[in-house]
Write a protein that holds these residues in place. Structure first.
Motif, PDB file in Angstrom:
ATOM      1  N   ARG A 417      -5.378   1.938   1.357  1.00 16.23           N
ATOM      2  CA  ARG A 417      -4.452   0.972   1.942  1.00 16.23           C
ATOM      3  C   ARG A 417      -4.659   0.819   3.441  1.00 16.23           C
ATOM      4  NH1 ARG A 417       1.850   1.933   1.129  1.00 16.23           N
ATOM      5  NH2 ARG A 417       1.304   3.783   2.345  1.00 16.23           N
ATOM      6  N   TYR A 420      -7.729  -1.560   3.900  1.00 14.56           N
ATOM      7  CA  TYR A 420      -7.630  -2.979   3.573  1.00 14.56           C
ATOM      8  C   TYR A 420      -6.470  -3.665   4.298  1.00 14.56           C
ATOM      9  CZ  TYR A 420      -4.203  -1.868  -0.202  1.00 14.56           C
ATOM     10  OH  TYR A 420      -3.115  -1.445  -0.935  1.00 14.56           O
ATOM     11  N   LEU A 490      -2.623  -9.281  -0.438  1.00 15.38           N
ATOM     12  CA  LEU A 490      -2.248  -9.444  -1.843  1.00 15.38           C
ATOM     13  C   LEU A 490      -3.483  -9.511  -2.739  1.00 15.38           C
ATOM     14  CD1 LEU A 490       0.722 -11.982  -1.585  1.00 15.38           C
ATOM     15  CD2 LEU A 490       0.761  -9.484  -1.592  1.00 15.38           C
ATOM     16  N   THR A 493      -4.705  -5.806  -3.335  1.00 12.63           N
ATOM     17  CA  THR A 493      -3.923  -5.058  -4.324  1.00 12.63           C
ATOM     18  C   THR A 493      -4.144  -5.617  -5.733  1.00 12.63           C
ATOM     19  OG1 THR A 493      -2.003  -6.466  -3.844  1.00 12.63           O
ATOM     20  CG2 THR A 493      -2.167  -4.390  -2.660  1.00 12.63           C
ATOM     21  N   LEU A 496      -7.603  -4.473  -6.924  1.00  6.72           N
ATOM     22  CA  LEU A 496      -7.586  -3.055  -7.287  1.00  6.72           C
ATOM     23  C   LEU A 496      -6.871  -2.834  -8.617  1.00  6.72           C
ATOM     24  CD1 LEU A 496      -6.936  -1.152  -3.935  1.00  6.72           C
ATOM     25  CD2 LEU A 496      -8.972  -1.058  -5.373  1.00  6.72           C
ATOM     26  N   ASP A 497      -5.744  -3.508  -8.821  1.00  6.92           N
ATOM     27  CA  ASP A 497      -5.030  -3.371 -10.087  1.00  6.92           C
ATOM     28  C   ASP A 497      -5.895  -3.839 -11.250  1.00  6.92           C
ATOM     29  OD1 ASP A 497      -2.871  -2.406  -8.712  1.00  6.92           O
ATOM     30  OD2 ASP A 497      -1.732  -4.277  -8.755  1.00  6.92           O
ATOM     31  N   THR A 704       0.986  -2.338  -8.198  1.00  2.48           N
ATOM     32  CA  THR A 704       1.229  -1.857  -6.843  1.00  2.48           C
ATOM     33  C   THR A 704       2.593  -1.184  -6.790  1.00  2.48           C
ATOM     34  OG1 THR A 704      -0.024  -3.746  -6.031  1.00  2.48           O
ATOM     35  CG2 THR A 704       1.297  -2.549  -4.431  1.00  2.48           C
ATOM     36  N   THR A 708       4.566   0.158  -1.397  1.00  2.00           N
ATOM     37  CA  THR A 708       3.441  -0.628  -0.895  1.00  2.00           C
ATOM     38  C   THR A 708       3.734  -2.117  -0.988  1.00  2.00           C
ATOM     39  OG1 THR A 708       1.858   1.088  -1.531  1.00  2.00           O
ATOM     40  CG2 THR A 708       1.000  -1.135  -1.209  1.00  2.00           C
ATOM     41  N   ARG A 709       4.287  -2.543  -2.134  1.00  2.00           N
ATOM     42  CA  ARG A 709       4.590  -3.964  -2.299  1.00  2.00           C
ATOM     43  C   ARG A 709       5.611  -4.434  -1.258  1.00  2.00           C
ATOM     44  NH1 ARG A 709       5.634  -3.589  -7.111  1.00  2.00           N
ATOM     45  NH2 ARG A 709       7.909  -3.453  -7.076  1.00  2.00           N
ATOM     46  N   LEU A 712       3.905  -4.715   2.137  1.00  2.00           N
ATOM     47  CA  LEU A 712       3.069  -5.905   2.263  1.00  2.00           C
ATOM     48  C   LEU A 712       3.919  -7.162   2.442  1.00  2.00           C
ATOM     49  CD1 LEU A 712       0.292  -5.229  -0.409  1.00  2.00           C
ATOM     50  CD2 LEU A 712       0.219  -4.824   2.049  1.00  2.00           C
TER      51      LEU A 712
END
Length: 840
Positions: A417, A420, A490, A493, A496-497, A704, A708-709, A712
C-alpha cells in the motif's frame, strides 16, 4: 527604486485589490492546514493505547496460561512471536495446581447460531463468574442441550439451531461488551473443545508460581497481566496502527495536493500579471524586488490561512474522532487529547507550503522585463522553460528508473500500500511539469470533432484552448491530480483483488470444498492472538464420514504457521497449511517452480521463492505452530505470487491445528450430484457447508479491507475537494482576464448564450485534457503493478475503475462549467451595462 518597505506595501495592496487571485490559494491552504491539524491531533491521540484492565478474567484471582509465545535468542537480542497453536498447561502441572485450590479450565470455541450474532463464542458455564457474568433471567445450564446466552437475541425457553446441534436457551446474562458468549455445561464444552490452554486458579499467586516453576514457558497472570488471557488482547494496538496508517496517508496526500494546487495557482497568477510586473520594472523595481514581492504575497497568504486552518482543525478533530469510532475504525475509547504540537506543525505548514509553491513562480516573475508592459498578445510563448523541462524530465526518468529497479530487485514491493499510494505522486508531478509540451497538440486533437461542425464555435473552442497554454495547463492540473489518484489507487486495489482471486481459482482443482458452517475455510490459524486456544474445525467422526462418501477423494487441510529465523536476527512467521501430499495433489494445482509436491513428507516442507533459502534439497531450521523446533528439507518451491502462497507441511508438523477445510475431488466415473449429496449428509450434524470449487472461490474472494478502503476514499475526497477549489479559483482568474475577448465576441454579433456556450465548451475541453493526462498517469502506474504481478507469476488483467474515474471527471466537468460560465455571465452583464468603460 523600490525599498523593502515599498515592496511589502505593494504586496499588501496587491492582496487587497486582487483578492480574487489569491482566494483559491487561501482556501486551499486553510483547508490543508486544517486537515494537517486534524490528522496531527488524531495521530497524537493514537500514539499510545490507554491501560486496559482484564475483561474475561477480571474477577479471577490467578490465571495460568500455557506456552503461547515463541522466544528465540539471537545476537541482536531475544525475538518473540505469538504461537499459532498455544500449548496446553501440562497435566502434571494441573494436578499440582488442584492441590492449591479450585481450578477451572477455560475453553473457547466458535459457535454459529441461527438468528444470533456472527461472532458467537462458546465457554463452559463455570468460567462465567470470572468476568463476572451474572444471570438476569432464567438459570444455569444443567444438561448438554441447555445454554445461557449473553444479550437479548434469544430468550429463555427458545430453541436455537447451532452448528453444534439444537439447544434450548435456559438463561441470559447481560453483555460485557467484549464478546457475544454462549455458555454450555462444563462437560459439553469439554467435548466441543478438548484443548484448554489456560486455567483460572483460586489460590495464592506465589504458591501458584512455585507450582508451575518446572513447566517451561507456562505463565502466571495476575492483576493487569490477566488481560493477556482476554480475547484478542492486542486489538487496541492493532486498531491504532491501522489508524496511524490512515491518518498518515491522508496527511501526506494533503500536503502534496496543497503544494501542487498552490504552485499551479501562483504560476498562473504570475503569467497573468506580466504587464503589471513590466510596469513595476519600468518604475525601477529590480528582479530581486519582484521575486521578494511575490514571495511576500505567498507568505502573507500562508500566515493568514494557517491561522484560519488551526481554528478549523480544532473544530474538526473531535468530529473526526467521533466519525472513526462510529464507523468501527477506532476503539470506543478513542478521542482527541490535549496535545499542542500538532497546532505548531500545522501553523508552520501554511507558509511553508505557500513558499514551496511559489518558488518557481517568483523566479519567473523576476525574469519579467520592462517591455512586457507593452505586450498584448493572447498567445502564450515560452511556456516550457528549460528549468521546467529539465525538472519534469528528471522526475519522469526517476519514476521510470525506480520502477525498473523495483521490478528487477523486489517486484513484490510494488504491491504494498505504501508504494502504490506514493508512486503516483511522482508521476503526477512529472506529467504536470511536462504538460505544456502536450497541451496544445492534445487540445487540438480533442477539439477536432467540434471544429469540424458547421459554424465558428468549434473552431474558436479549439483555438482559444490551444492558444492559452498556461491557462489550459493550470486548469487541467487539478483534474490531472484527481483522475490520476482515482485511477491509480482504486485501480491498484481492484487489480490486486482480481490477482488474488485469479490465484485462488488457479490453485483449486477440487470439485467441492467443505467448510465449517458460516465460513469459507482456510482462514488464519485458530487461537492466534485470541487468548482462547480454541478454534473451529471438523471433528474426527465428521472427517471419517466424509472419507466414506463413495466417489470422493478427500483432502483435509489445517491452518497453521511456521517460524524461521532470517539473517540470524529476524524471526518471521509464515502462514502454513497442513495436508497429506497425495490427496493434496489431487485437489490443488499449486504454482510449483521447482521440486515435486509429491515429495512432501514428515521430514520436509514446501516453501515459496520469498524465503531466503529456497533451493530444493536445502535444509531449513523452523519452529512449528506450537513452538517445536524442527529441521526440514525443502521438497518443493512455489512462486511468490501476491503473497498468499504460504508454506505446506504435513499434519504431523502442525500439532493442535484443527481441520478447517476439506477439498474434495471426484474419482473416475463418480457422479457429482451423488457425491454432493453424500457430503451434505456427512456434515449435516456438524453444520458444515458444501460448496462447489467456483462457489468457494467467489465466497472467499479477497476484498480491500475496511480501513484501507476508508483511507483511499478519504484521500480521493481530499483530492476532489482541492480540485473544486483550484478549478473555481483558476476559472474566475481566467475569466476576469478575458473580459475584453468576450466583449469583442459580443460586438462581433455573438449572442450572450453563444458566448456562454463557448466558455462552457472550452472548460469541457480543458477538463478532457486533464482527464487524459490523469488516465495516462494511472495507466503508467498500473502497468508497473501488472509487470510486477507477471514477474511474480500471476497473470491477471488490469482493472481500471472506469465508473469511479468517470464520476471524478464528471464532477470536475460540472465544477469547471459552473466556475467558468458564472463569472463570464457576470462579466458580460457588466460589459453590457457599462459599454464605454469596457471599450476603453
Amino acid at each position: 527604486m523600490l525599498s523593502v518597505a515599498g515592496v511589502a506595501g505593494v504586496a499588501l495592496r496587491t492582496l487587497r485589490t486582487r483578492w480574487t487571485t489569491f482566494a483559491g490559494s487561501f482556501v486551499a491552504l486553510s483547508l490543508g492546514v486544517a486537515l494537517i491539524a486534524v490528522m496531527g491531533l488524531a495521530l497524537a491521540s493514537s500514539l499510545d493505547a490507554p491501560d486496559r484492565g482484564p475483561e474475561r478474567f477480571a474477577a479471577a484471582p490467578v490465571v495460568v496460561r500455557g506456552a503461547d509465545r515463541l522466544r528465540v535468542s539471537t545476537p541482536a537480542g531475544e525475538r518473540v512471536q505469538r504461537l499459532a497453536q498455544p500449548r496446553a498447561v501440562p497435566p502434571g502441572t494441573v494436578t499440582e495446581l488442584r492441590k492449591l485450590g479450585t481450578v477451572v479450565e477455560d475453553r473457547s470455541f466458535a459457535v454459529r447460531a441461527r438468528g444470533g450474532p456472527g461472532d458467537l463464542v462458546g465457554h463452559p458455564w463455570s468460567v462465567a463468574a470470572f468476568a463476572p457474568y451474572t444471570l438476569d433471567a432464567g438459570r444455569a445450564p444443567r444438561s448438554a442441550g441447555e445454554v445461557v446466552v449473553s444479550g437479548d437475541w434469544a430468550r429463555p425457553g427458545e430453541r436455537v439451531r447451532t452448528d453444534h446441534g439444537t439447544v434450548r436457551v435456559v438463561g441470559t446474562v447481560a453483555p460485557r461488551g467484549f464478546e457475544h458468549a454462549v455458555f454450555y455445561t462444563d462437560a459439553r464444552a469439554a467435548r466441543l473443545s478438548p484443548r484448554s490452554i489456560q486455567l483460572a486458579v483460586d489460590a495464592d499467586a506465589d504458591a501458584v508460581r512455585a507450582a508451575v516453576s518446572g513447566s517451561a514457558d507456562v505463565r502466571v497472570l495476575t492483576g493487569a497481566g490477566r488481560r493477556s488471557a482476554d480475547p484478542d488482547p492486542d486489538r487496541d494496538e492493532k486498531a491504532l496502527v491501522a489508524m496511524n496508517a490512515l491518518f498518515g496517508t491522508a496527511g501526506g496526500v494533503t500536503a502534496f495536493v496543497s503544494v501542487f494546487v498552490v504552485a499551479s495557482t501562483f504560476a498562473f497568477s504570475v503569467a497573468q500579471r506580466r504587464r503589471e510586473f513590466g510596469l513595476l520594472r519600468t518604475a525601477g523595481a529590480t528582479p530581486g524586488q519582484l521575486r521578494g514581492m511575490v514571495v511576500a504575497e505567498a507568505f502573507l497568504v500562508g500566515v493568514l490561512a494557517s491561522a484560519v486552518g488551526c481554528v478549523l482543525g480544532a473544530y474538526g478533530a473531535p468530529r473526526l474522532a467521533s466519525w472513526v469510532v462510529a464507523g468501527g475504525l477506532a476503539p470506543p475509547w478513542f478521542g482527541i487529547g490535549d496535545a499542542v504540537w500538532p497546532y505548531g506543525v500545522a501553523f508552520a505548514t501554511g507558509p511553508a507550503v505557500a513558499l514551496c509553491g511559489v518558488v518557481a513562480a517568483s523566479w519567473r516573475a523576476g525574469r519579467t522585463g520592462p517591455a512586457q508592459a507593452l505586450r498584448e498578445a493572447s498567445v502564450d510563448t515560452r511556456t516550457m522553460t528549460w528549468g521546467r523541462l529539465l525538472s519534469g524530465t528528471g522526475l519522469l526518468l526517476t519514476a521510470l528508473v525506480t520502477l525498473a529497479l523495483a521490478l528487477y530487485g523486489d517486484p513484490g514491493d510494488l504491491l504494498h500500500r505504501k508504494t502504490y499510494v506514493s508512486r503516483p505522486m511522482l508521476l503526477i508531478t512529472a506529467v504536470a511539469l511536462l504538460a505544456p509540451v502536450v497541451v496544445r497538440p492534445l487540445t487540438r486533437l480533442l477539439a477536432w470533432p467540434a471544429a469540424r461542425l458547421p459554424g465558428a464555435g468549434g473552431m474558436l473552442v479549439r483555438e482559444n484552448a490551444a492558444a492559452g497554454v498556461r491557462r489550459t495547463a493550470a486548469i487541467a492540473a487539478p483534474v490531472l491530480v484527481t483522475v490520476a489518484l482515482t485511477g491509480s489507487l482504486l485501480g491498484a486495489t481492484a487489480t490486486l483483488d482480481e490477482a488474488k482471486a485469479t490465484e485462488a481459482r488457479q490453485r483449486t482443482s477440487a470439485a467441492f470444498v467443505v467448510v465449517p458452517g458460516g465460513g469459507t475455510g482456510g482462514g488464519t490459524s485458530s487461537g492466534t492472538g485470541s487468548g482462547t486456544g480454541g478454534g473451529t474445525g471438523f471433528a474426527p467422526e465428521t472427517l471419517r464420514e466424509l472419507r466414506d462418501v463413495p466417489g470422493a477423494e478427500v483432502s483435509p487441510t489445517s491452518s497453521s504457521a511456521v517460524y524461521v529465523l532470517e539473517d540470524g536476527v529476524a524471526l518471521n512467521r509464515a502462514e502454513a497449511r497442513a495436508a497429506d501430499p497425495g490427496p493434496l495433489a489431487a485437489t490443488t494445482r499449486l504454482p510449483v517452480a521447482a521440486g515435486r509436491l509429491g515429495d512432501l513428507d514428515d521430514g520436509s516442507i514446501v516453501v515459496n521463492e520469498e524465503w531466503r533459502r529456497h533451493t530444493v534439497g536445502q535444509r531449513v531450521r523452523v519452529w512449528l505452530g506450537d513452538g517445536t523446533p524442527r529441521t526440514l528439507r525443502i521438497a518443493a518451491v512455489m512462486t511468490t505470487g501476491t503473497g498468499d502462497n504460504g508454506v505446506y507441511v504435513t499434519p504431523r508438523n502442525a500439532p493442535g491445528a484443527p481441520v478447517d477445510r476439506v477439498d474434495v475431488a471426484l474419482r473416475h466415473g463418480a457422479d457429482a450430484s451423488a457425491v454432493a449429496a453424500g457430503l451434505r449428509a456427512a456434515v449435516r450434524t456438524s453444520g458444515g457447508r458444501v460448496l462447489t470449487g467456483e462457489q468457494w472461490v467467489r465466497a472467499g474472494r479477497p476484498g480491500t479491507d475496511r480501513t484501507t478502503r476508508t483511507g483511499l476514499l478519504l484521500v480521493l475526497g481530499i483530492a476532489l475537494l482541492y480540485t473544486g477549489i483550484s478549478l473555481a479559483n483558476t476559472m474566475v482568474m481566467a475569466t476576469s482576464d478575458r473580459v475584453r475577448d468576450l466583449t469583442v465576441l459580443r460586438l462581433a454579433g455573438a449572442t450572450r448564450w453563444q458566448v456562454l456556450r463557448l466558455v462552457g465548451a472550452e472548460a469541457l475541453v480543458v477538463v478532457a485534457v486533464g482527464g487524459v493526462l490523469g488516465l495516462l498517469v494511472a495507466a503508467l502506474d498500473l502497468a508497473g503493478m501488472w509487470g510486477a504481478l507477471c514477474l511474480l507469476s500471476v497473470r491477471t488483467p488490469l482493472r481500471l475503475p472506469w465508473t469511479a474515474v468517470g464520476t471524478a471527471m464528471g464532477a470536475c466537468a460540472l465544477l469547471a462549467v459552473i466556475s467558468s460560465v458564472t463569472p463570464a455571465a457576470i462579466a458580460l452583464h457588466r460589459a453590457t451595462t457599462q459599454p464605454t468603460a469596457t471599450r476603453e
